[in-house]
Design a protein around this motif. Structure first.
Motif, PDB file in Angstrom:
ATOM      1  N   LEU A 189      44.044  47.583  53.888  1.00 34.54           N
ATOM      2  CA  LEU A 189      43.903  46.219  53.386  1.00 34.54           C
ATOM      3  C   LEU A 189      42.498  45.977  52.830  1.00 34.54           C
ATOM      4  CD1 LEU A 189      45.786  44.315  56.229  1.00 34.54           C
ATOM      5  CD2 LEU A 189      46.602  44.697  53.884  1.00 34.54           C
ATOM      6  N   GLU A 190      41.475  46.477  53.524  1.00 33.23           N
ATOM      7  CA  GLU A 190      40.099  46.254  53.075  1.00 33.23           C
ATOM      8  C   GLU A 190      39.815  47.015  51.783  1.00 33.23           C
ATOM      9  OE1 GLU A 190      35.492  46.462  54.786  1.00 33.23           O
ATOM     10  OE2 GLU A 190      37.154  47.239  55.991  1.00 33.23           O
ATOM     11  N   TYR A 191      40.239  48.278  51.715  1.00 29.75           N
ATOM     12  CA  TYR A 191      39.997  49.069  50.512  1.00 29.75           C
ATOM     13  C   TYR A 191      40.755  48.490  49.319  1.00 29.75           C
ATOM     14  CZ  TYR A 191      40.104  52.843  47.129  1.00 29.75           C
ATOM     15  OH  TYR A 191      40.015  53.565  45.962  1.00 29.75           O
ATOM     16  N   SER A 192      41.986  48.069  49.533  1.00 30.15           N
ATOM     17  CA  SER A 192      42.783  47.497  48.448  1.00 30.15           C
ATOM     18  C   SER A 192      42.114  46.266  47.866  1.00 30.15           C
ATOM     19  CB  SER A 192      44.185  47.149  48.946  1.00 30.15           C
ATOM     20  OG  SER A 192      44.868  48.303  49.381  1.00 30.15           O
ATOM     21  N   ASP A 193      41.537  45.442  48.725  1.00 29.35           N
ATOM     22  CA  ASP A 193      40.845  44.239  48.253  1.00 29.35           C
ATOM     23  C   ASP A 193      39.636  44.623  47.391  1.00 29.35           C
ATOM     24  OD1 ASP A 193      40.330  41.287  48.360  1.00 29.35           O
ATOM     25  OD2 ASP A 193      38.509  41.944  49.378  1.00 29.35           O
ATOM     26  N   CYS A 194      38.888  45.625  47.822  1.00 32.03           N
ATOM     27  CA  CYS A 194      37.699  46.056  47.072  1.00 32.03           C
ATOM     28  C   CYS A 194      38.072  46.681  45.731  1.00 32.03           C
ATOM     29  CB  CYS A 194      36.885  47.050  47.895  1.00 32.03           C
ATOM     30  SG  CYS A 194      35.983  46.314  49.269  1.00 32.03           S
ATOM     31  N   VAL A 195      39.082  47.542  45.720  1.00 33.82           N
ATOM     32  CA  VAL A 195      39.430  48.216  44.476  1.00 33.82           C
ATOM     33  C   VAL A 195      40.052  47.233  43.485  1.00 33.82           C
ATOM     34  CG1 VAL A 195      41.805  48.987  44.949  1.00 33.82           C
ATOM     35  CG2 VAL A 195      40.278  50.432  43.595  1.00 33.82           C
ATOM     36  N   THR A 196      40.714  46.190  43.983  1.00 36.30           N
ATOM     37  CA  THR A 196      41.256  45.165  43.096  1.00 36.30           C
ATOM     38  C   THR A 196      40.126  44.454  42.354  1.00 36.30           C
ATOM     39  OG1 THR A 196      43.200  44.818  44.508  1.00 36.30           O
ATOM     40  CG2 THR A 196      42.623  43.051  42.986  1.00 36.30           C
ATOM     41  N   LYS A 197      39.053  44.141  43.050  1.00 39.82           N
ATOM     42  CA  LYS A 197      37.897  43.499  42.418  1.00 39.82           C
ATOM     43  C   LYS A 197      37.251  44.425  41.391  1.00 39.82           C
ATOM     44  CE  LYS A 197      36.956  40.664  46.512  1.00 39.82           C
ATOM     45  NZ  LYS A 197      36.058  40.433  47.669  1.00 39.82           N
ATOM     46  N   PHE A 198      37.174  45.718  41.731  1.00 42.81           N
ATOM     47  CA  PHE A 198      36.613  46.683  40.784  1.00 42.81           C
ATOM     48  C   PHE A 198      37.451  46.765  39.520  1.00 42.81           C
ATOM     49  CE2 PHE A 198      37.179  51.075  39.250  1.00 42.81           C
ATOM     50  CZ  PHE A 198      35.948  51.250  38.628  1.00 42.81           C
ATOM     51  N   VAL A 199      38.766  46.765  39.673  1.00 40.72           N
ATOM     52  CA  VAL A 199      39.661  46.880  38.514  1.00 40.72           C
ATOM     53  C   VAL A 199      39.485  45.697  37.566  1.00 40.72           C
ATOM     54  CG1 VAL A 199      42.093  46.814  37.806  1.00 40.72           C
ATOM     55  CG2 VAL A 199      41.358  48.383  39.611  1.00 40.72           C
ATOM     56  N   VAL A 200      39.260  44.503  38.111  1.00 35.47           N
ATOM     57  CA  VAL A 200      39.039  43.330  37.260  1.00 35.47           C
ATOM     58  C   VAL A 200      37.819  43.554  36.367  1.00 35.47           C
ATOM     59  CG1 VAL A 200      38.403  40.886  37.244  1.00 35.47           C
ATOM     60  CG2 VAL A 200      40.186  41.702  38.812  1.00 35.47           C
ATOM     61  N   ILE A 201      36.729  44.058  36.950  1.00 37.51           N
ATOM     62  CA  ILE A 201      35.510  44.347  36.173  1.00 37.51           C
ATOM     63  C   ILE A 201      35.787  45.451  35.155  1.00 37.51           C
ATOM     64  CG2 ILE A 201      33.139  45.215  36.319  1.00 37.51           C
ATOM     65  CD1 ILE A 201      33.017  43.995  39.144  1.00 37.51           C
ATOM     66  N   LEU A 202      36.486  46.490  35.576  1.00 36.87           N
ATOM     67  CA  LEU A 202      36.787  47.603  34.687  1.00 36.87           C
ATOM     68  C   LEU A 202      37.623  47.147  33.496  1.00 36.87           C
ATOM     69  CD1 LEU A 202      36.726  50.627  34.073  1.00 36.87           C
ATOM     70  CD2 LEU A 202      38.701  50.908  35.585  1.00 36.87           C
ATOM     71  N   LEU A 203      38.601  46.286  33.730  1.00 37.02           N
ATOM     72  CA  LEU A 203      39.436  45.795  32.634  1.00 37.02           C
ATOM     73  C   LEU A 203      38.626  44.991  31.629  1.00 37.02           C
ATOM     74  CD1 LEU A 203      42.679  44.748  34.555  1.00 37.02           C
ATOM     75  CD2 LEU A 203      42.377  46.725  33.049  1.00 37.02           C
TER      76      LEU A 203
END
Length: 299
Positions: A189-203
């Motif tokens: 759950l913690e990693y998924s939350d972090c990678v979701t935020k990263f993906v927003v920046i990457l997009l």
């Protein structure tokens, strides 16, 4: 045939006259133990279903001498504060990696390295836990929020690969915490939350690299789905006969990977297989077929 523990049958090289491939596939699948179960059963030979043709094990475009090409490494450190010229240079580097490689590694992405390490350990804990606990999650029902199996295409692939995988649909409808295995629940759950935020920046950055408004890819819903996979490759008694994964392309939009500090990942570049050596703390980004087509159209 030699019968091993957990009712998994290990193929004897001499027992080929009445070989029933479909039966062996089903027996393996019904065991719900995956390839890890074969290892735990101390199998000395791998089942025949996992034996790959020699042409797959040594592709014609495989360079036996280690190539000097390197997958691009891009640092996201300070990108939001960069002056206009530096940001333009960064976007140019990102565009080049997408057009010419389709792969790049990212440093200073905002996800703590200890968290990434713990995610890898969480995947390992799941696959190495007691088999009777793990069996309850074994399934081929892709509508489940969390499940695991060995080879999603076990019955369709010409030759299965030596790996087990756990799957979790994280977004847009995340699973309930109680539906996740205790051994990896919190970190997943913690990693998924972090990678979701990263993906927003990457997009946002990828949108700019395409010459579009920074919010373009997000506005068309590219951040609305997140599917997490945790591959596990246990030691194989006959590694020269099989593969952990076949050569393939990802047909989707974007894939973000973390890998253990063990070499093995390769990408095809200019008709040569190029090693992707692990870089401590790096995320590996594969922009996949759909997004890469967009960049190639920009050439």
């Amino acid at each position: 045939m030699i019968t091993a523990a957990n009712n998994i049958k290990v193929d004897d090289a001499e027992s080929t006259q009445h070989y029933d491939r479909r039966r062996e596939l089903k027996e393996f699948d019904d065991s719900k133990c995956g390839v890890k179960g074969l290892v735990d059963a101390q199998a000395e030979k791998i089942p025949r279903i996992f034996v790959h043709p020699q042409v797959n094990l040594t592709p014609s475009n495989c360079n036996n001498e280690r190539t000097q090409l390197n997958v691009p490494i891009i640092s996201f450190g300070g990108i939001s504060e960069s002056p206009e010229k530096s940001r333009a240079e960064f976007i140019c580097k990102l565009r080049d990696a997408c057009q010419n490689w389709g792969f790049f590694q990212v440093l200073n992405h905002g996800i703590p390295v200890p968290l990434m390490d713990e995610m890898i350990e969480g995947v390992r804990r799941f696959h190495e836990q007691d088999v009777e606990i793990k069996k309850q999650y074994y399934s081929r029902d892709v509508s489940k929020r969390f499940y695991f199996n060995s080879n999603f295409d076990l019955y369709q692939s010409p030759t299965p690969t030596w790996r087990d995988t756990m799957y979790c649909i994280v977004a847009p409808d995340p699973p309930k915490p109680e539906d996740l295995p205790a051994v990896c629940r919190d970190i997943l759950l913690e990693y998924s939350d972090c990678v979701t935020k990263f993906v927003v920046i990457l997009l946002e950055l990828l949108s700019e690299a395409l010459g579009l408004n920074p919010s373009y890819l997000k506005d068309i819903g590219c951040d609305e789905g997140l599917f997490l996979l945790g591959h596990y490759y246990p030691a194989c008694p006959e590694p020269e006969l099989t593969l952990g994964t076949n050569s393939h392309t990802d047909s989707g939009f974007l894939t973000v990977l973390i890998q253990d500090q063990i070499e093995g990942l390769q990408v095809l570049h200019q008709n040569q297989w190029v090693d992707v050596p692990p870089v401590r703390g790096a995320l590996i980004v594969n922009i996949a077929d759909l997004l890469q087509a967009s960049f190639l159209n920009k050439l």
